[in-house]
Design a protein around this motif. Sequence first.
Motif, PDB file in Angstrom:
ATOM      1  N   VAL A 157       0.783  -1.188   0.080  1.00 39.67           N
ATOM      2  CA  VAL A 157      -0.072   0.075  -0.068  1.00 39.67           C
ATOM      3  C   VAL A 157       0.973   1.271  -0.081  1.00 39.67           C
ATOM      4  O   VAL A 157       0.467   2.274  -0.550  1.00 39.67           O
ATOM      5  N   GLY A 158       2.054   1.248   0.580  1.00 39.19           N
ATOM      6  CA  GLY A 158       2.997   2.440   0.870  1.00 39.19           C
ATOM      7  C   GLY A 158       3.570   2.751  -0.365  1.00 39.19           C
ATOM      8  O   GLY A 158       3.549   3.821  -1.119  1.00 39.19           O
ATOM      9  N   ASP A 159       3.996   1.565  -1.461  1.00 35.32           N
ATOM     10  CA  ASP A 159       4.605   1.936  -2.719  1.00 35.32           C
ATOM     11  C   ASP A 159       3.421   2.265  -3.463  1.00 35.32           C
ATOM     12  O   ASP A 159       3.756   3.353  -4.368  1.00 35.32           O
ATOM     13  N   ILE A 160       2.182   1.962  -3.571  1.00 35.59           N
ATOM     14  CA  ILE A 160       1.093   2.406  -4.275  1.00 35.59           C
ATOM     15  C   ILE A 160       0.820   3.817  -3.949  1.00 35.59           C
ATOM     16  O   ILE A 160       0.789   4.774  -4.939  1.00 35.59           O
ATOM     17  N   ALA A 161       0.697   4.202  -2.711  1.00 40.24           N
ATOM     18  CA  ALA A 161       0.485   5.443  -2.327  1.00 40.24           C
ATOM     19  C   ALA A 161       1.614   6.648  -2.895  1.00 40.24           C
ATOM     20  O   ALA A 161       1.178   7.707  -3.461  1.00 40.24           O
ATOM     21  N   THR A 162       2.848   6.202  -2.631  1.00 37.85           N
ATOM     22  CA  THR A 162       4.024   6.987  -3.287  1.00 37.85           C
ATOM     23  C   THR A 162       3.649   7.083  -4.787  1.00 37.85           C
ATOM     24  O   THR A 162       3.907   8.162  -5.201  1.00 37.85           O
ATOM     25  N   ALA A 163       3.467   5.980  -5.389  1.00 40.03           N
ATOM     26  CA  ALA A 163       3.413   6.334  -6.906  1.00 40.03           C
ATOM     27  C   ALA A 163       2.345   6.733  -7.156  1.00 40.03           C
ATOM     28  O   ALA A 163       2.260   7.733  -8.384  1.00 40.03           O
ATOM     29  N   ALA A 164       1.270   6.942  -6.444  1.00 39.73           N
ATOM     30  CA  ALA A 164      -0.021   8.139  -6.669  1.00 39.73           C
ATOM     31  C   ALA A 164       0.032   9.422  -6.390  1.00 39.73           C
ATOM     32  O   ALA A 164      -0.566  10.235  -6.726  1.00 39.73           O
TER      33      ALA A 164
END
Lengths: 201, 201
Positions: B39-46
Motif C-alpha cells: 500500500v505504501g508503494d502504491i500511495a507513493t506512486a499515486a
Amino acid sequence: MPRTQGSERSPRRADARRNIEAILGAARQCLSRDPDASVGDIATAAGVGRVTLYGHFGSRAELVDATVTEALNAFDTDLEAVDLTGDPSEALVRLVNATWQRTAESALLVVAAERALPPDRLLAAHQRPMKRIAEFFEHGQAQQAFRSDLPASWLVSVFHSIVHAAANEISAGRMDSRDAGEAIATTLLAAVQAPTGGSSK
Amino acid sequence: MPRTQGSERSPRRADARRNIEAILGAARQCLSRDPDASVGDIATAAGVGRVTLYGHFGSRAELVDATVTEALNAFDTDLEAVDLTGDPSEALVRLVNATWQRTAESALLVVAAERALPPDRLLAAHQRPMKRIAEFFEHGQAQQAFRSDLPASWLVSVFHSIVHAAANEISAGRMDSRDAGEAIATTLLAAVQAPTGGSSK
C-alpha cells in the motif's frame, strides 16, 4: 543419552521420518481442501505439535514448498510409467488419462503454492515433468503427428493450461469429473494435431 | 466549514475523485510490475499519503479488488467494441486480437488478485465479460462453426486459459509478444472449430 544421528535404524530417526511423512500427507490433504490452511490446522491433522512441525519445516512457505515438490515428484513418477511411444496422438490420450486426475486433485494445492511461493519457485518445481512432456511434443512434431507451425514449448503450455482449466471447471461445478478426461483429450488433440488437408483455413 | 457532500461540483469531491483515479492508476501499474506491491508503494506512486489512500480503500485487499474490477470493466468495454457477428471463426480471430494484449498486460495483476482475494470474488469480477464470451461460443455452436460435442462453458474456459497461457509464456521469456496473437488464434481455432470430414479420428 548420546544422539545416534549416524544410524538410519535409530528409533529417533524413524520417529522423525514418520513425523515428516505424516506432516506432508496432512499438508497435502489440508491444502487441497483449503489453500489457506494454517500450520496449526496441518499439525493437528498430522497428530503432531506445532513445535515438532516447526522442527522439520522452518516456515509455512517451506512446508508448502515441500508439499508441492512431493506432489510434482509423484506426478513425474506417474508420467514415467506412461507409454509415450507409438502413435503420438494415441500416446497423448494415454498421457491425459494417466495424469489429469492427479492434477485436478491438486487444483487447490496449486492455489496454495501460488499464494505462498515466488512464481520462480513454482516454475522450478515443475521443471522435471515439463521437460518430459516437452520431449514428447517435440517427438510428435518430428513424426509430423503434431503441428510444427507453433513451438513445442507452446504446445506444452497449452497442455498444462487445458488440464488446469478442467480442474477449475470441476471445482466450480461446471464439469462432471467423469467427463473431464474426454473433454481434455478431445480439446488437446484438436489443438495440437497437425492440420490435415482441407480441415481449416 | 460546512461539508458540501451533496454537490458533484464541490472542490472537495473533485479532489477525492482525482485522488481515487490516481490511486487506482498507480495500483494497476505497481501491481502489474510486482503483485506483492505494498500500500505504501502504491500511495507513493499515486502521490498521496497512506492516510488519504486508507480514507478511500479500507484495506489492501479492497484496493486490489477495486483495481481488478476496473481492469475487467475496461476489458468488457474492449469486448463490447468487437464485431462478433458474421462468420464465427473470423469473429474469434477479431476477439483474440482485440483482447489478448490487455490480458497479457494484466498477467501479474491476476497473480496479485489470486494472492489477495478469495477465488469466488475473482470469479464474480470476471462474470460480465465471461457471459459475453459464453454467448459468442453458444452462437458459434448454433451456427455449426464451433464444435458441439463439448459444452460452451468448456470452450469459454479453453479461451480463457489459452490467453492466460500466452501471457505466462511471454512473461517467462519463451514467447515473443509479437507472436502471441497468432499463436493464440491458431490454437483456439483448432481447438474449438467443428471437426470437418476426415480431419481427426
